[in-house]
Scaffold this active site. Sequence first.
Site, PDB file in Angstrom:
ATOM      1  N   LYS A  11     117.772  48.918 -33.968  1.00 53.19           N
ATOM      2  CA  LYS A  11     118.658  49.281 -32.858  1.00 53.19           C
ATOM      3  C   LYS A  11     117.812  49.777 -31.699  1.00 53.19           C
ATOM      4  O   LYS A  11     116.924  50.622 -31.892  1.00 53.19           O
ATOM      5  CB  LYS A  11     119.635  50.389 -33.290  1.00 53.19           C
ATOM      6  CG  LYS A  11     120.862  50.500 -32.399  1.00 53.19           C
ATOM      7  CD  LYS A  11     121.790  49.315 -32.563  1.00 53.19           C
ATOM      8  CE  LYS A  11     123.171  49.575 -31.960  1.00 53.19           C
ATOM      9  NZ  LYS A  11     124.073  48.431 -32.149  1.00 53.19           N
ATOM     10  N   THR A  56     122.894  47.833 -37.764  1.00 52.89           N
ATOM     11  CA  THR A  56     122.245  48.527 -36.646  1.00 52.89           C
ATOM     12  C   THR A  56     123.171  49.580 -36.046  1.00 52.89           C
ATOM     13  O   THR A  56     122.692  50.575 -35.489  1.00 52.89           O
ATOM     14  CB  THR A  56     121.803  47.542 -35.556  1.00 52.89           C
ATOM     15  OG1 THR A  56     122.934  46.918 -34.952  1.00 52.89           O
ATOM     16  CG2 THR A  56     120.870  46.484 -36.139  1.00 52.89           C
ATOM     17  N   HIS A 246      99.156  49.067  -3.654  1.00 48.47           N
ATOM     18  CA  HIS A 246      98.366  48.900  -2.440  1.00 48.47           C
ATOM     19  C   HIS A 246      99.095  49.445  -1.208  1.00 48.47           C
ATOM     20  O   HIS A 246     100.318  49.332  -1.081  1.00 48.47           O
ATOM     21  CB  HIS A 246      98.061  47.421  -2.215  1.00 48.47           C
ATOM     22  CG  HIS A 246      97.214  46.805  -3.284  1.00 48.47           C
ATOM     23  ND1 HIS A 246      95.893  47.119  -3.458  1.00 48.47           N
ATOM     24  CD2 HIS A 246      97.515  45.896  -4.246  1.00 48.47           C
ATOM     25  CE1 HIS A 246      95.403  46.425  -4.471  1.00 48.47           C
ATOM     26  NE2 HIS A 246      96.365  45.676  -4.973  1.00 48.47           N
TER      27      HIS A 246
END
Length: 280
Positions: A11, A56, A246
């Site tokens: 899960k 699950t 950057h």
Amino acid sequence: MARLGENRYGKSRVRLSRITRHADHHDFNEWTVEVLLQGDFETSFTEADNSKILPTDTMKNTVYSVARASTAATIEEFAVELGDYLLNNNAQVGKASVEIQEKAWERMEIDGTPESTTFKLAGPELNTVLAVREKGSPWSITSGIDGLVILKTTKSAFTGYIKDKLTTLKPATDRIFGTRATATWQYATVSPDYATVRARVLAALLREFAAHHSMSVQHTLFDMGKAALAAAPEIARITLAMPNLHHLPADLTPFGQDNPNHIFVPIDEPHGYIEATIER
């Protein structure tokens, strides 16, 4: 012919908030948990036999139930509790992996005084842990920080690199250095004080980043890793990933203006990506 290879299931993204109520203050945590199990599950794939499958949804409920009874103060301790529960109560499970991300909630201060029940999010970074154990073996714990956004406006250069016919990058002796750093570390000792180690590692990384006169991201990354190892003898190694965020000088010459390292264009795609492990 086909055969089943390595497999696991579980899960993911189980979200959990927890208030720990003390007499004079509250503690607050927000975690996202992933549980993955490996074991005797082959027939569920090959014969449509679910008799060894822990749903699950039950794993999700287990997260909340174990949290209710838990006295764990850190995500590392909770990951071990949760994994042990699943391994001890499911004979068919041979290996458990628990990964937790924790949001950086910190106590708010009002006029310099800590507020007992009020919190603010410190930043986008997440505290992380990956805990893995096979039955009959000890836990392997990897702690970390994900998405630590840091920047300094000087003490950063990049010169002396390879120049070929495709190189257009100009050398820089005073540039912005920004990154979204990820750090993970493994332990040299068993059951350390996880919270103390995490605090010392983070403080060392930030201190070194701020003070370092950087000649490249690689240069700074290595010295940050060295500083973390020196600050936390409990860890055996640390891995740092530091993509460049950057900030490129804007060209103001079409407007008849100079740009004495004052105006920049922030970009993060594409970006340089530097990763290394620093070990004792």
